[in-house]
Design an enzyme around this catalytic site. Structure first.
Site, PDB file in Angstrom:
ATOM      1  N   ASP A 241      -0.292   5.109   0.586  1.00 44.96           N
ATOM      2  CA  ASP A 241      -0.418   6.043   1.716  1.00 44.96           C
ATOM      3  C   ASP A 241      -0.638   5.422   3.214  1.00 44.96           C
ATOM      4  O   ASP A 241      -1.692   4.711   3.327  1.00 44.96           O
ATOM      5  CB  ASP A 241      -1.574   6.859   1.228  1.00 44.96           C
ATOM      6  CG  ASP A 241      -1.442   7.712  -0.142  1.00 44.96           C
ATOM      7  OD1 ASP A 241      -0.551   7.649  -0.496  1.00 44.96           O
ATOM      8  OD2 ASP A 241      -2.435   7.993  -0.627  1.00 44.96           O
TER       9      ASP A 241
ATOM     10  N   ASP B 188       0.778  -1.105   0.048  1.00 47.36           N
ATOM     11  CA  ASP B 188      -0.062   0.120  -0.038  1.00 47.36           C
ATOM     12  C   ASP B 188       0.985   1.153  -0.036  1.00 47.36           C
ATOM     13  O   ASP B 188       2.021   1.221   0.520  1.00 47.36           O
ATOM     14  CB  ASP B 188      -0.875  -0.087   1.357  1.00 47.36           C
ATOM     15  CG  ASP B 188      -1.911   1.273   1.328  1.00 47.36           C
ATOM     16  OD1 ASP B 188      -2.463   1.811   0.360  1.00 47.36           O
ATOM     17  OD2 ASP B 188      -1.560   1.952   2.571  1.00 47.36           O
TER      18      ASP B 188
ATOM     19  N   ASN C  88      -5.190   2.260  -3.682  1.00 44.68           N
ATOM     20  CA  ASN C  88      -6.603   2.859  -4.102  1.00 44.68           C
ATOM     21  C   ASN C  88      -6.536   4.439  -4.243  1.00 44.68           C
ATOM     22  O   ASN C  88      -5.941   5.147  -3.298  1.00 44.68           O
ATOM     23  CB  ASN C  88      -7.680   2.617  -3.017  1.00 44.68           C
ATOM     24  CG  ASN C  88      -8.440   1.232  -3.306  1.00 44.68           C
ATOM     25  OD1 ASN C  88      -8.017   0.621  -4.046  1.00 44.68           O
ATOM     26  ND2 ASN C  88      -9.068   0.940  -2.164  1.00 44.68           N
TER      27      ASN C  88
END
Ligand SMILES: [Mg+2]
Ligand SMILES: [Zn+2]
Length: 197
Positions: free
Chosen positions: A11, A9, A52
């Protein structure tokens, strides 16, 4: 060529979670990120970012902005002798006002779309791989593809740790990406292959 990957991931895991990152001067690496990724590189893992970015669907920034952000992240990593093999982002959100991205998709985490693409593009085996992230979406993604899922306490992680979903357990909960890298190193291949999902 390694068929194992560590899916990261972005952030709250590699760089600080600043909400919707919408300007380059808000890119803030955690102090251990470059070292942790270089260690994974040297251990023979593919390192793949899966993020995302619903801010695209929400109209906060556009795809070229995200791509330039990743070029800047890559430059910072390269300066420290580390690299990410590929960057994937989901630009969608079902409720996003930008029509082109307002859709249900299979790539928004915890959907498996980004890892499925990476598996095809890079020849990695998700079931021999890891996902590291600061939300249960990341752990859910790991479950969706048969990978190990590691929750880090940076970003939103500590808050999420305190609110575990009933149906999801992380393989490990650790302080940060450096600890996650160490956890991965201490789970050798043979043991790994015998683990059940
Ligand atoms: Mg995150
Ligand atoms: Zn998507």
């Amino acid at each position: 060529m390694s068929d194992r990957a560590v899916f990261l991931d972005r952030d709250g895991t590699m760089i600080e979670d600043v909400g919707y990152l919408d300007s380059f001067d808000r890119i803030a690496f955690y102090p251990w990120t470059v070292d942790a990724i270089r260690m994974l590189n040297r251990a023979g893992f593919k390192v793949v970012v899966v993020t995302n970015q619903a801010g695209i669907a929400r109209g906060f920034f556009d795809e070229p902005f995200v791509q330039e952000t990743h070029r800047r992240v890559a430059a910072r990593l390269a300066a420290g002798g580390a690299h990410v093999d590929a960057y994937y982002y989901c630009p969608h959100h079902p409720a996003g006002p930008v029509a082109a991205y307002a859709q249900v998709c299979d790539c928004r985490k915890p959907g498996p779309g980004m890892i499925n693409r990476a598996a095809r593009d890079l020849g990695v085996d998700p079931t021999r791989s890891f996902v590291v992230g600061d939300t249960w979406l990341d752990v859910g993604l790991a479950r969706a593809v048969g990978a190990r899922g590691i929750l880090v306490r940076t970003g939103a992680g500590a808050a999420w740790e305190a609110r575990p979903p009933g149906d999801l357990v992380a393989d490990a909960v650790v302080d940060n990406l450096a600890s996650a890298g160490a956890w991965i190193m201490t789970h050798p291949k043979s043991e790994f292959r015998n683990l059940k999902c």
